[in-house]
Design a protein around this motif. Structure first.
Motif, PDB file in Angstrom:
ATOM      1  N   GLU A  97       0.976  -1.082  -0.013  1.00 22.30           N
ATOM      2  CA  GLU A  97      -0.089  -0.040  -0.080  1.00 22.30           C
ATOM      3  C   GLU A  97       1.012   1.148   0.028  1.00 22.30           C
ATOM      4  OE1 GLU A  97      -3.048   0.051  -0.655  1.00 22.30           O
ATOM      5  OE2 GLU A  97      -3.741  -1.929  -0.104  1.00 22.30           O
ATOM      6  N   GLU A 127      -4.849   5.454  -1.293  1.00 21.81           N
ATOM      7  CA  GLU A 127      -3.877   4.686  -0.745  1.00 21.81           C
ATOM      8  C   GLU A 127      -3.312   5.287   0.601  1.00 21.81           C
ATOM      9  OE1 GLU A 127      -3.775   2.136  -2.224  1.00 21.81           O
ATOM     10  OE2 GLU A 127      -3.762   2.309  -4.329  1.00 21.81           O
ATOM     11  N   HIS A 130      -5.522   3.402   2.997  1.00 24.79           N
ATOM     12  CA  HIS A 130      -5.464   2.036   3.015  1.00 24.79           C
ATOM     13  C   HIS A 130      -3.818   1.793   3.875  1.00 24.79           C
ATOM     14  CE1 HIS A 130      -7.371   1.226  -1.148  1.00 24.79           C
ATOM     15  NE2 HIS A 130      -8.110   1.682  -0.101  1.00 24.79           N
ATOM     16  N   GLU A 176      -1.537  -4.675  -7.739  1.00 23.42           N
ATOM     17  CA  GLU A 176      -2.899  -4.169  -7.368  1.00 23.42           C
ATOM     18  C   GLU A 176      -4.053  -5.436  -7.694  1.00 23.42           C
ATOM     19  OE1 GLU A 176      -3.598   0.038  -8.234  1.00 23.42           O
ATOM     20  OE2 GLU A 176      -3.448  -0.184  -6.207  1.00 23.42           O
ATOM     21  N   GLU A 206      -9.923  -0.896  -4.318  1.00 25.80           N
ATOM     22  CA  GLU A 206      -8.827  -1.371  -5.166  1.00 25.80           C
ATOM     23  C   GLU A 206      -9.206  -1.902  -6.523  1.00 25.80           C
ATOM     24  OE1 GLU A 206      -5.429  -0.847  -4.631  1.00 25.80           O
ATOM     25  OE2 GLU A 206      -6.206  -1.292  -2.943  1.00 25.80           O
ATOM     26  N   HIS A 209      -9.054   1.020  -8.885  1.00 28.06           N
ATOM     27  CA  HIS A 209      -7.573   1.171  -9.256  1.00 28.06           C
ATOM     28  C   HIS A 209      -7.210   0.282 -10.346  1.00 28.06           C
ATOM     29  CE1 HIS A 209      -6.916   2.713  -4.733  1.00 28.06           C
ATOM     30  NE2 HIS A 209      -7.483   3.364  -5.525  1.00 28.06           N
TER      31      HIS A 209
HETATM   32 FE   LIG Z   1      -4.645   0.216  -1.949  1.00 25.43          FE
END
Ligand SMILES: [Fe+2]
Ligand SMILES: [Fe+2]
Length: 363
Positions: A97, A127, A130, A176, A206, A209
């Motif tokens: 992360e 992020e 996270h 990811e 996620e 992403h």
């Molecule tokens: Fe993440």
């Protein structure tokens, strides 16, 4: 320097635009969705519901639970083994992360279009959240493991890459996508109440992403010069060989550190564990997830980074890749097809862990 800290130089080509129009509808809607789905790791998680003595994840989701050597351990040692394994994995997720946070900050500079910059910018705050949520979570357990050397070397390379396409492949599509499989598993199998509360929200972030990476790259890759594309194909292959651990070297070497914290008598346990691994072909793998077959390789196929020349190398690692249907089947390393492929490589003196060598395979 603090041994737990590492630095790398990044030479970044940064693009400033005098054009503020958003052109790509799909990226714009991802950005818009991200803004609406923000959450707060400090306030939206009921941290006081933490239970230190329960399992973190359902043990049945772990290959280890199917091994006789593990089943023979007393209950308290089994509990300690699964906990250490889960905390090791969550520690690597936390380090990943941080790498995502840093890489994504670079992408804000280097992606050329405004939609891409917006999507990367909102990912930066995702992020950071996270990193915060996993760091707090490991603090609850009072334990965190250092970054694994394989992961560290991939992260170092990722940060030092000059082109945004390479960063995007390494982070958004490979690391990811692996994380996505873990979060999906966590969403289904979390037992500890605090983890169960937040893991689904991380999973949702996620997924956006990974979608960003795939949407950006599926347009971009076909426009690249052949040489650049080949370099990315090799970089993806190399990262998978290192993380997947199916090319002759075990991945996550430092996992043994976790085992050493369990209090299990390793002199007695390790030989039994190794004997189980020697009979692994007799095991039933059904219901266990393989992130490479599930998410990573299908996404690489979609963006066009699995060339015909590397298909035999993936087969030698146990993945049957069909470029036409963009499908991937995990037959594992002990299948006869895999073993046959390995023999062909061996006969030609080729190390299939190295993508440049795999390309030299002759019929
Ligand atoms: Fe993440
Ligand atoms: Fe992410």
């Amino acid at each position: 320097m603090d041994p737990a800290q590492f630095s790398t130089d990044a030479l970044l080509s940064s693009t400033f635009r005098d054009d503020y129009g958003l052109e790509r509808e799909k990226l714009e809607s991802l950005y818009s969705k991200s803004k609406r789905h923000q959450w707060n790791a400090e306030l939206d998680v009921e941290w006081d519901r933490f239970e230190p003595d329960v399992d973190i994840l359902d043990r049945r989701s772990d290959l280890l639970s199917r091994l006789p050597s593990v089943q023979a351990l007393p209950e308290n040692e089994q509990a300690s083994l699964f906990k250490a394994g889960n905390l090791f994995l969550i520690s690597q997720v936390l380090h990943g992360e941080q790498a995502a946070l840093m890489t994504c900050g670079q992408l804000v500079n280097s992606v050329p279009d405004m939609d891409g910059k917006f999507a990367a910018a909102v990912q930066v705050i995702d992020e950071a959240r996270h990193v915060e949520v996993f760091a707090r979570y490991l603090q609850c357990h009072g334990r965190r493991f250092p970054i694994d050397p394989d992961l560290q070397s991939i992260v170092t390379q990722l940060l030092a890459e000059h082109d945004w396409e390479a960063k995007c492949v390494g982070m958004q599509v490979i690391l990811e996508s692996i994380a996505l499989s873990f979060f999906r598993l966590g969403e289904e199998k979390a037992v500890e109440p605090v983890l169960a509360q937040f893991i689904g929200r991380v999973h949702e972030d996620e997924a956006r992403h990974v979608a960003y990476g795939v949407l950006t790259l599926e347009d971009r890759i076909p426009q690249l010069a052949e040489e650049t594309r080949e370099r990315l194909e090799n970089w993806a292959y190399d990262a998978i060989a290192r993380i997947g651990g199916r090319a002759g070297k075990q991945s996550f070497q430092s996992q043994m550190q976790a085992l050493a914290t369990t209090g299990i008598d390793l002199e007695r346990f390790l030989p039994a564990l190794m004997a189980d691994f020697a009979r692994i072909h007799e095991m039933d793998f059904s219901g266990l997830n393989d992130p490479m077959a599930q998410t990573v390789l299908p996404n690489l196929l979609r963006i066009g980074l699995v060339p015909e020349r590397l298909v035999p190398g993936y087969l030698a690692q146990g993945w049957v890749v069909d470029r036409d249907t963009r499908s991937v089947r995990d037959i594992h390393t002990f299948a006869s097809e895999t073993q046959d492929m390995r023999r062909v490589f061996q006969d030609q003196g080729i190390d299939f862990a190295d993508p440049a060598q795999v390309s030299r395979l002759e019929d």
